[in-house]
Design an enzyme around this catalytic site. Structure first.
Site, PDB file in Angstrom:
ATOM      1  N   HIS A   1      -1.594   1.159  -9.615  1.00  0.00           N
ATOM      2  CA  HIS A   1      -2.258   0.188  -8.723  1.00  0.00           C
ATOM      3  C   HIS A   1      -2.878  -0.959  -9.537  1.00  0.00           C
ATOM      4  CE1 HIS A   1      -4.304  -0.289  -4.543  1.00  0.00           C
ATOM      5  NE2 HIS A   1      -4.127  -1.473  -5.123  1.00  0.00           N
TER       6      HIS A   1
ATOM      7  N   ARG B   1       0.852  -1.190   0.000  1.00  0.00           N
ATOM      8  CA  ARG B   1       0.000   0.000   0.000  1.00  0.00           C
ATOM      9  C   ARG B   1       0.890   1.243   0.000  1.00  0.00           C
ATOM     10  NH1 ARG B   1      -3.498  -2.515  -1.783  1.00  0.00           N
ATOM     11  NH2 ARG B   1      -5.499  -3.086  -0.870  1.00  0.00           N
TER      12      ARG B   1
HETATM   13  P1  NDP Z   1      -1.922 -11.898   4.053  1.00  0.00           P
HETATM   14  O1  NDP Z   1      -2.732 -11.409   5.183  1.00  0.00           O
HETATM   15  O2  NDP Z   1      -2.167 -13.279   3.522  1.00  0.00           O
HETATM   16  O3  NDP Z   1      -0.365 -11.847   4.430  1.00  0.00           O
HETATM   17  C1  NDP Z   1       0.185 -10.792   5.141  1.00  0.00           C
HETATM   18  C2  NDP Z   1       1.627 -11.117   5.508  1.00  0.00           C
HETATM   19  O4  NDP Z   1       2.203  -9.956   6.120  1.00  0.00           O
HETATM   20  C3  NDP Z   1       1.735 -12.249   6.524  1.00  0.00           C
HETATM   21  O5  NDP Z   1       2.858 -13.055   6.230  1.00  0.00           O
HETATM   22  C4  NDP Z   1       1.950 -11.495   7.830  1.00  0.00           C
HETATM   23  O6  NDP Z   1       2.668 -12.204   8.824  1.00  0.00           O
HETATM   24  C5  NDP Z   1       2.775 -10.324   7.371  1.00  0.00           C
HETATM   25  N1  NDP Z   1       2.687  -9.229   8.328  1.00  0.00           N
HETATM   26  C6  NDP Z   1       1.601  -8.500   8.695  1.00  0.00           C
HETATM   27  N2  NDP Z   1       1.935  -7.601   9.631  1.00  0.00           N
HETATM   28  C7  NDP Z   1       3.249  -7.762   9.869  1.00  0.00           C
HETATM   29  C8  NDP Z   1       4.169  -7.139  10.745  1.00  0.00           C
HETATM   30  N3  NDP Z   1       3.802  -6.163  11.572  1.00  0.00           N
HETATM   31  N4  NDP Z   1       5.450  -7.567  10.731  1.00  0.00           N
HETATM   32  C9  NDP Z   1       5.841  -8.575   9.908  1.00  0.00           C
HETATM   33  N5  NDP Z   1       5.013  -9.219   9.054  1.00  0.00           N
HETATM   34  C10 NDP Z   1       3.734  -8.805   9.034  1.00  0.00           C
HETATM   35  O7  NDP Z   1      -2.056 -10.827   2.883  1.00  0.00           O
HETATM   36  P2  NDP Z   1      -1.921 -11.039   1.304  1.00  0.00           P
HETATM   37  O8  NDP Z   1      -0.636 -11.713   1.029  1.00  0.00           O
HETATM   38  O9  NDP Z   1      -3.150 -11.641   0.731  1.00  0.00           O
HETATM   39  O10 NDP Z   1      -1.888  -9.506   0.803  1.00  0.00           O
HETATM   40  C11 NDP Z   1      -0.879  -8.610   1.241  1.00  0.00           C
HETATM   41  C12 NDP Z   1      -1.198  -7.194   0.811  1.00  0.00           C
HETATM   42  O11 NDP Z   1      -0.947  -7.015  -0.576  1.00  0.00           O
HETATM   43  C13 NDP Z   1      -2.663  -6.763   0.951  1.00  0.00           C
HETATM   44  O12 NDP Z   1      -2.980  -6.441   2.286  1.00  0.00           O
HETATM   45  C14 NDP Z   1      -2.710  -5.550   0.047  1.00  0.00           C
HETATM   46  O13 NDP Z   1      -2.374  -4.397   0.771  1.00  0.00           O
HETATM   47  C15 NDP Z   1      -1.614  -5.827  -0.991  1.00  0.00           C
HETATM   48  N6  NDP Z   1      -2.200  -6.027  -2.336  1.00  0.00           N
HETATM   49  C16 NDP Z   1      -1.862  -5.166  -3.349  1.00  0.00           C
HETATM   50  C17 NDP Z   1      -2.382  -5.330  -4.616  1.00  0.00           C
HETATM   51  C18 NDP Z   1      -1.952  -4.451  -5.744  1.00  0.00           C
HETATM   52  O14 NDP Z   1      -2.507  -4.548  -6.848  1.00  0.00           O
HETATM   53  N7  NDP Z   1      -0.964  -3.597  -5.567  1.00  0.00           N
HETATM   54  C19 NDP Z   1      -3.329  -6.412  -4.933  1.00  0.00           C
HETATM   55  C20 NDP Z   1      -3.591  -7.283  -3.808  1.00  0.00           C
HETATM   56  C21 NDP Z   1      -3.045  -7.076  -2.563  1.00  0.00           C
HETATM   57  P3  NDP Z   1       2.134 -13.593   9.431  1.00  0.00           P
HETATM   58  O15 NDP Z   1       2.398 -14.605   8.341  1.00  0.00           O
HETATM   59  O16 NDP Z   1       2.981 -13.802  10.608  1.00  0.00           O
HETATM   60  O17 NDP Z   1       0.672 -13.403   9.727  1.00  0.00           O
END
Ligand code: NDP
Length: 309
Positions: free
Chosen positions: A272, A224
């Site tokens: 995006h 984001r």
């Molecule tokens: P998930 O919820 O499946 O994965 C999130 C990951 O981030 C997990 O591994 C999580 O850790 C990690 N994480 C979250 N908070 C922290 C933190 N504070 N410190 C370290 N690691 C952290 O999300 P997705 O993979 O499905 O999507 C990720 C993001 O991609 C979405 O939220 C969105 O913002 C972005 N996105 C962008 C798009 C674009 O077109 N540009 C399209 C789709 C998504 P843990 O494994 O330990 O829970």
């Protein structure tokens, strides 16, 4: 039962038939033709107006058209007691992996430099580095991050990932938590942000973080816009600490004309589009989520609002 579809950017002419096919027993309504708000059981939404979801008195669950839920949690009136399911679907994952792999290869193979040489009609080889000598670091190892890791490992890159809880991913070094972030950054020649936007990750991509990367690292932000402090990136590009960046998401979208990022020679800007939800596969995923919720289960993508993702 009725489902309401609301998005200003996703094409209803693809979505509505796909939803009707996936949910043959459900009435599918398209915003703004809500009808009687009391009849809406499920709302599948992207950026609904503030307070809108709270105005649906019998809503059973909120379904997000995007993988991120920051477009919903900004609403102070969000009915937080309802299940919130974010998009987890194979089309979205495949699209993101394509984009991440493409941009990693782009920077790995120095395409910005070759584009610059082409503009100056310069015919010169730039010394190449093998994929296994290129260290890629993926911030976020969830649905999207872990799939990108698998493909990059397949291409023989030296891949590491960082998450909150410790993960185990074949062929990649896994780092966890803020205490392991510095070691992860120190071995990331190309850093990819695939984190969700939460209080903990807001503005994480800042000067302090850039200083911990190897000099001349590349940044790919597909998480984001709020993850990135744009002024800090511009300063890091000027100093050479960061060599190049691909930015797909921005604090202000559309990116304002006045942004220096548009014309920066070391920045690739995309609007995006890193990945799009694919109506056919997504409608099936949401139908499955609704069936799981109706049966009292926990569908993939069920958000923990306390955790923030
Ligand atoms: P998930 O919820 O499946 O994965 C999130 C990951 O981030 C997990 O591994 C999580 O850790 C990690 N994480 C979250 N908070 C922290 C933190 N504070 N410190 C370290 N690691 C952290 O999300 P997705 O993979 O499905 O999507 C990720 C993001 O991609 C979405 O939220 C969105 O913002 C972005 N996105 C962008 C798009 C674009 O077109 N540009 C399209 C789709 C998504 P843990 O494994 O330990 O829970």
């Amino acid at each position: 039962m009725a489902l309401l579809f609301k998005s200003d950017i996703d094409r209803p002419d693809s979505w509505i038939p796909a939803l009707r096919t996936a949910l043959p027993d459900m009435e599918v309504r398209k915003w703004p033709d809500v009808g009687d708000p009391a009849e809406i059981d499920y709302a599948l939404v992207w950026q609904p107006p503030e307070g809108f979801l709270a105005s649906l008195p019998n809503l059973k669950a909120i379904l997000s058209i995007g993988a991120g839920i920051d477009h919903l949690t900004r609403d102070p009136k969000l009915p937080r007691h309802l299940p919130l399911v974010r998009m987890v679907e194979p089309g979205l994952t495949a699209g993101m992996t394509e984009f991440v792999v493409m941009q990693c290869l782009f920077h790995h193979r120095r395409m910005l430099d070759y584009r610059d040489q082409q503009q100056r009609k310069v015919w010169t080889e730039i010394p190449a580095v093998a994929a296994w000598q290129r260290r890629i670091g993926i911030l976020g190892l969830g649905e999207l991050g872990s799939d990108a890791v698998a493909r990059l490992v397949h291409l023989r890159f030296d891949v590491a990932g960082w998450s909150r809880r410790r993960r185990a991913l074949a062929g990649a070094a896994c780092f966890a938590g803020s205490e392991e972030l510095p070691s992860f950054l120190a071995r990331s020649d190309i850093l990819v942000c695939l984190l969700p936007l939460t209080e903990a990750t807001d503005s994480l991509l800042n000067a302090e973080l850039f200083a911990q990367l190897p000099r001349g690292a590349c940044l790919i932000n597909v998480g984001r816009g709020e993850h990135l402090v744009e002024e800090d990136l511009l300063a890091a590009l000027d100093s050479g600490q960061i060599d190049a960046a691909t930015l797909d998401v921005f604090r202000h979208e559309p990116l304002p004309d006045s942004s220096p990022l548009w014309s920066h020679p070391r920045v690739v800007v995309t609007p995006h589009i890193a990945s799009m939800t694919i109506p056919e596969t997504a409608a099936e995923a949401m139908a499955q989520a609704i069936r799981t919720l109706e049966a009292g289960g926990r569908p993939p993508g069920l958000v923990d609002l306390e955790r923030g993702y």
